[in-house]
Scaffold this motif. Structure first.
Motif, PDB file in Angstrom:
ATOM      1  N   ALA A 174       0.695  -1.102  -0.036  1.00  0.00           N
ATOM      2  CA  ALA A 174       0.043   0.015   0.006  1.00  0.00           C
ATOM      3  C   ALA A 174       0.895   1.230  -0.049  1.00  0.00           C
ATOM      4  CB  ALA A 174      -0.869  -0.115   1.415  1.00  0.00           C
ATOM      5  N   VAL A 175       0.292   2.342  -0.537  1.00  0.00           N
ATOM      6  CA  VAL A 175       1.082   3.437  -0.457  1.00  0.00           C
ATOM      7  C   VAL A 175       0.997   4.243   0.818  1.00  0.00           C
ATOM      8  CG1 VAL A 175       0.874   4.120  -2.856  1.00  0.00           C
ATOM      9  CG2 VAL A 175      -0.851   5.034  -1.300  1.00  0.00           C
ATOM     10  N   LEU A 176       1.898   5.314   1.365  1.00  0.00           N
ATOM     11  CA  LEU A 176       1.636   5.701   2.545  1.00  0.00           C
ATOM     12  C   LEU A 176       0.728   6.625   2.673  1.00  0.00           C
ATOM     13  CD1 LEU A 176       5.728   6.277   3.240  1.00  0.00           C
ATOM     14  CD2 LEU A 176       3.983   4.581   4.375  1.00  0.00           C
ATOM     15  N   SER A 177       0.149   7.222   3.768  1.00  0.00           N
ATOM     16  CA  SER A 177      -1.040   7.965   3.873  1.00  0.00           C
ATOM     17  C   SER A 177      -0.331   9.451   3.723  1.00  0.00           C
ATOM     18  CB  SER A 177      -1.653   7.923   5.173  1.00  0.00           C
ATOM     19  OG  SER A 177      -1.898   9.019   5.540  1.00  0.00           O
ATOM     20  N   ASP A 178      -0.934  10.449   2.819  1.00  0.00           N
ATOM     21  CA  ASP A 178      -0.571  11.847   2.734  1.00  0.00           C
ATOM     22  C   ASP A 178      -0.467  12.617   4.199  1.00  0.00           C
ATOM     23  OD1 ASP A 178      -0.515  10.865   0.293  1.00  0.00           O
ATOM     24  OD2 ASP A 178      -1.890  12.638  -0.366  1.00  0.00           O
ATOM     25  N   HIS A 179      -1.679  12.251   4.596  1.00  0.00           N
ATOM     26  CA  HIS A 179      -2.031  12.956   6.149  1.00  0.00           C
ATOM     27  C   HIS A 179      -0.753  12.575   7.250  1.00  0.00           C
ATOM     28  CE1 HIS A 179      -5.708  14.570   5.078  1.00  0.00           C
ATOM     29  NE2 HIS A 179      -6.393  13.525   4.833  1.00  0.00           N
ATOM     30  N   PHE A 180      -0.509  11.210   7.119  1.00  0.00           N
ATOM     31  CA  PHE A 180       0.350  10.821   8.110  1.00  0.00           C
ATOM     32  C   PHE A 180       1.837  11.495   7.714  1.00  0.00           C
ATOM     33  CE2 PHE A 180       4.022   7.801   8.717  1.00  0.00           C
ATOM     34  CZ  PHE A 180       4.079   7.717  10.211  1.00  0.00           C
ATOM     35  N   LEU A 181       1.998  11.287   6.410  1.00  0.00           N
ATOM     36  CA  LEU A 181       3.439  11.911   6.220  1.00  0.00           C
ATOM     37  C   LEU A 181       3.710  13.469   6.271  1.00  0.00           C
ATOM     38  CD1 LEU A 181       5.089  10.371   2.877  1.00  0.00           C
ATOM     39  CD2 LEU A 181       5.954  10.259   5.021  1.00  0.00           C
ATOM     40  N   VAL A 182       2.619  14.047   5.886  1.00  0.00           N
ATOM     41  CA  VAL A 182       2.390  15.388   5.981  1.00  0.00           C
ATOM     42  C   VAL A 182       2.544  16.100   7.563  1.00  0.00           C
ATOM     43  CG1 VAL A 182       1.155  17.555   5.806  1.00  0.00           C
ATOM     44  CG2 VAL A 182       1.407  16.085   3.958  1.00  0.00           C
ATOM     45  N   ALA A 183       1.924  15.417   8.367  1.00  0.00           N
ATOM     46  CA  ALA A 183       2.093  15.455   9.928  1.00  0.00           C
ATOM     47  C   ALA A 183       3.232  15.239  10.220  1.00  0.00           C
ATOM     48  CB  ALA A 183       1.095  14.557  10.711  1.00  0.00           C
TER      49      ALA A 183
END
Ligand code: AMP
Ligand code: ZN
Length: 458
Positions: A349-358
């Motif tokens: 799966a790809v990494l979550s944007d919300h997670f990475l941005v945080a």
């Protein structure tokens, strides 16, 4: 398709603001973190910078590539606390530091921290320290007095910039020893004489460790603490590098003095671009201290809780905030890991944007963790693994949980005594019921021939 990588923003103690991070060389991102003084087992407060900067190391590797991040965490193995402890135990300094270092490495590996690119020991960099000291004396940033070499704080116009204090303010608030040989009370030691030392005394428990001194000083001596980090960081990362980290307590005097030494040796205007400091950890609302009886080593905590629970508890609070270390928070983290283990899998799966941005926003781990709560499957697992969580398979986690069952020994003893009393009264249904209750608590019992009962965690 993977999202574009977010900009990394970091709070810089030097400028007192959050800034977009631009490495000096994106092919070689360089970070230095002050490591432990190896005289005793590390405590759970010491684990905070280790875990916080492990997360940053992992994030930098994700953003710039694993081969392009150079992380140095030093080992301080020359220090007066070490000398005192070795003498107390009647062992050599080298035996004490080797043993403590081994324990430290085991502790941080158990916490699932990656091994830094370099872990230099101060005693392997004495020549580099002496070299810097001689340059500082030559350029009149340091002077020799009473067989010591001292840094002259007045020789540096910017001294105090990191801690945001002027020399006058420091002097007013300082409780420093004002030795007669100091030109200014704020001058600090680069080198000091060792008493009754032989020139190769590391490993000799009767004397302070000593090396041939710089600057033609006849008595053998040893370095001050601050010069160690300046020498090791310059040797491994260069005169200027990207990030320097440590706990809040190190801003002054340690980091202030590192900057003074490094910039004045090399004639540079800065040592690291970004200075990062983690907040302090306290225990159940109180300062952790041996005298209060609330002191816990990393080992103590690892005995009671799985590594993931400790890491998650550390990361639920933003690294710059103080953290209150409580059983309640650990308990909640354990429940969270139970849920995440049940809900995640190994699908791609790809990494979550919300997670990475945080995470890229000055390592906002509390926000990143709230993003994890909304994920499942492979996305949950790969995001959690980016911050060093969910390393174990579901089966391994189940096993860890069973062997880490928190046992209340008093409650178990009471149940065993009740059961023995029931058996003595030939109340076998009651004794069977108690055996079942213990089994539900994860406790197996065995009756010994002498009438006592042995118990163990299943
Ligand atoms: P020390 O062994 O005291 O030099 O500490 C090693 C590292 O642990 C330094 O970066 C300290 O700032 C950090 N540290 C020590 N005590 C605590 C604490 N209670 N909470 C957070 N960090 C700590
Ligand atoms: Zn340091």
């Amino acid at each position: 398709m993977d999202m574009l990588l977010p900009d990394l923003k970091l709070y810089n103690t030097l400028t007192r603001q959050k800034e977009v991070f631009t490495p000096l060389d994106a092919q070689n991102v360089r970070m230095y973190v002050c490591g432990p003084t190896v005289y005793d087992l590390a405590h759970i407060g010491n684990a905070r910078p280790i875990i916080v900067f492990d997360v940053l190391f992992r994030l930098l590797r994700h953003l710039y590539g694993e081969k392009h991040v150079n992380y140095v965490r030093n080992i301080t193995d020359v220090d007066d606390k070490i000398n005192a402890r070795a003498a107390e135990h009647g062992i050599s300094i080298r035996e004490l530091t080797d043993g403590t270092l081994k324990q430290f490495n085991e502790d941080v590996a158990a916490l699932n921290c990656l091994v830094p690119t370099h872990q230099p020991r101060a005693t392997d960099y004495i020549d580099e320290m002496k070299n810097m000291i001689e340059r500082l004396v030559m350029s009149e940033h340091a002077y020799i007095a009473d067989e010591h070499v001292l840094f002259s704080v007045n020789s540096m116009p910017n001294y105090g910039k990191l801690s945001n204090r002027s020399l006058d303010e420091m002097k007013a608030g300082a409780r420093v020893d004002v030795e007669a040989y100091k030109r200014d009370p704020m001058d600090f030691v680069l080198w000091k004489p060792s008493t009754a030392s032989s020139s190769k005394a590391v490993g000799n428990n009767k004397t302070e460790p000593g090396w041939p001194s710089p600057c033609k000083i006849k008595t053998p001596g040893r370095p001050g603490w601050h010069i160690e980090c300046s020498a090791m960081s310059a040797a491994l990362l260069g005169e200027e590098f990207d990030i320097h980290g440590g706990g809040l307590d190190l801003i002054f005097p340690h980091h202030e003095n590192e900057i003074a030494q490094t910039c004045c040796t090399f004639g540079t205007s800065r040592m690291a671009q970004v200075w990062m400091h983690n907040g302090f950890l306290q225990m159940e609302g109180e300062k952790m201290s041996k005298s209060l009886g609330n002191f816990a080593t990393i080992r103590d905590v690892l005995n009671d809780w799985p590594a993931d629970v400790i890491r998650l508890t550390m990361l639920k609070t933003h690294y710059r905030q103080p953290i209150d270390w409580t059983v309640k928070a650990l308990d909640e983290s354990q429940k969270t890991i139970d849920v995440w283990q049940a809900r995640s899998d190994d699908s791609v799966a790809v990494l979550s944007d919300h997670f990475l941005v945080a995470l890229a926003d000055d390592m906002n781990t509390p926000l990143a963790i709230s993003a994890l709560h909304k994920l499942d499957g492979g996305a949950l697992k790969s995001c959690a693994q980016l911050i060093g969580l969910l390393r174990q398979s579901q089966a391994e986690w189940k096993h860890t949980r069973q062997s880490n069952t928190n046992v209340d020994e008093n409650a178990i003893r009471k149940l065993i005594d009740d059961r023995l009393a029931a058996r003595a009264a030939k109340n076998f249904s009651e004794s069977d019921r108690i055996r079942d209750t213990l089994a539900e608590m994860g406790i197996r019992i065995k009756d010994n021939k002498d009438g006592t009962t042995h118990w163990e965690v299943m």
